[in-house]
Design an enzyme around this catalytic site. Structure first.
Site: not given
Ligand code: PLP
Length: 409
Positions: A100, A122, A387
């Site tokens: 993020k 948000e 992610s």
């Molecule tokens: C917010 C988040 C996501 C989902 O958001 P995307 O915009 O689809 O990437 C995925 N993995 C993590 C660790 C997140 O914090």
């Protein structure tokens, strides 16, 4: 120049101008919001390839975020599966534990260039809210985060983290009291305050946001493509990322889009079933509609209204999705699958135990797909976008273990 050079990829998947990706995207908003959005677009277009802007962003990526994040070969897991080799792009190693921050930093630099004094965002699970609170603190800007009342209750720790960094957290109290309502209220606050800049957290929303978020998140594949080649002398056969709004996935896909031999797969939250309200898989189960000012696939109920959505993973339960992913699906360049809660939990434990890496439940969806297909892909390589890290999910897992809802396999 980590954020440069994905323009050709944007062109590839974007047929018309002004934020359309095939029939998806656009800017379906009232005129006064259009004016504010176009002001943001002008600033983005002016600075996206500007040397000084990119140098400032690169410096923050390196010294604040901890980039570049490494690629890791999962030797134990690959052996255990007995098929394809599995690699991870370690976005979990970013400051604050997820991808993020890549986007929040970029958008904050735009806000600064525009001379804005107040930041609005948000948040769903709170990860984007925490990233935005952090960059606002870094630049001494007033920060207001809109969060569903239900999410505030479920994500106590993230709410506290935001407040510690000086942000004000405002509860969205309408409807399902989750992310959709938080976006509604944040957009309204943005229009009502000309001094504000809206830092949008995923590759969704009206033009120019999907393009802005793609641009700043493309640093993931900018690094990963080169790192993978250096490590293996080849490109991956398959790249997998989880898809909530679609930002880590579009960042992970971006620099591979032109490599036609690399399969791109998005893992959506399949929840507990295919019925309305049991999942949040907008690309797999949704229909084209307009929500939050853009056209894309949306989870709809029998009446054609936005359906309630569900996922075990709070970061994935958004009823629509990035219009660019919708287009990549339409043209067949990427494919999207629904991964169930059960599969994601299994993958969560498998990675923790086999490699000593606890993944975010969101990322575990992507990993689960890799684990499913790897045994039939001997001799191939799969690159998974990890992610985020799973520390934030340990309490939730602990509660489910205690209630015997899941087993630590
Ligand atoms: C917010 C988040 C996501 C989902 O958001 P995307 O915009 O689809 O990437 C995925 N993995 C993590 C660790 C997140 O914090």
């Amino acid at each position: 120049m980590s954020t440069q050079s994905n323009n050709s990829n944007i062109q590839n998947s974007q047929e018309n101008s002004l934020g359309f990706y095939g029939s998806h995207g656009g800017q379906f908003v009232p005129d006064e919001m259009k004016a504010r959005l176009n002001e943001v677009a002008d600033c983005f277009n002016k600075y996206k390839n500007d040397k000084n802007f990119l140098a400032e962003l690169d410096d923050l990526y390196k010294h604040f975020c901890g980039r570049p994040t490494p690629i890791f070969y999962c030797e134990n897991l690959s052996k255990q599966l007995g098929g394809a080799d599995i690699y991870l792009k370690r976005e979990d190693l970013n400051h604050l534990g997820a991808h993020k921050l890549n986007n929040a930093l970029g958008q904050l630099l735009l806000a600064k260039r525009m001379g804005k004094t107040r930041i609005i965002a948000e948040t769903g699970a709170g990860q984007h809210g925490v990233a935005t609170a952090a960059v606002s603190a870094l630049y001494g800007l007033k920060c207001t985060i809109y969060m569903g009342e239900e999410d505030i209750r479920r994500q106590e720790l993230n709410v506290l983290r935001m407040r510690m960094m000086g942000a004000e957290v405002i509860a969205a109290t309408s409807g399902q009291k989750t992310l959709k309502e938080a976006v509604d209220e944040a957009l309204e606050a943005f229009v009502n305050d000309p001094e504000s800049f809206y830092v949008l957290g995923s590759a969704v929303g009206p033009y120019p946001y999907p393009e802005i978020v793609h641009h700043f998140q493309s640093v993931i594949s900018f690094e990963a493509r080169e790192q993978f080649q250096t490590m293996t002398n080849s490109l991956p056969d398959m790249v997998v990322a989880c898809v909530g709004g679609g930002s880590n996935a579009i960042g992970m896909f971006s620099h591979f889009i032109k490599d036609k031999d690399v399969a791109l797969v998005g893992a959506e939250p399949g929840g507990i079933g295919n019925k309305i309200g049991e999942h949040a898989a907008s690309l797999v189960h949704g229909k084209e509609s307009i929500l939050h000012g853009f056209k894309s696939y949306v989870c709809l109920d029998e009446k054609g209204e936005v359906a309630p959505v569900y996922s075990i993973s709070a970061g994935l339960d958004y009823p629509s999705v990035s219009p660019e992913h919708a287009h990549l699906k339409d043209i067949g360049r990427a494919s999207y699958v629904a991964v169930t809660d059960e599969e994601a939990i299994k993958a969560f434990f498998i990675l923790s135990k086999s490699q000593g890496i606890i993944p975010a439940l969101e990322s575990a969806h992507a990993l689960a797909h890799a684990i499913k297909v790897a045994p039939n892909m001997k001799g191939k390589k799969i690159l998974v976008c990890l992610s985020g890290r799973g520390d934030k999910d340990v309490d939730q897992i602990s509660a489910m273990l205690k209630e015997n809802k899941i087993q630590m396999s």
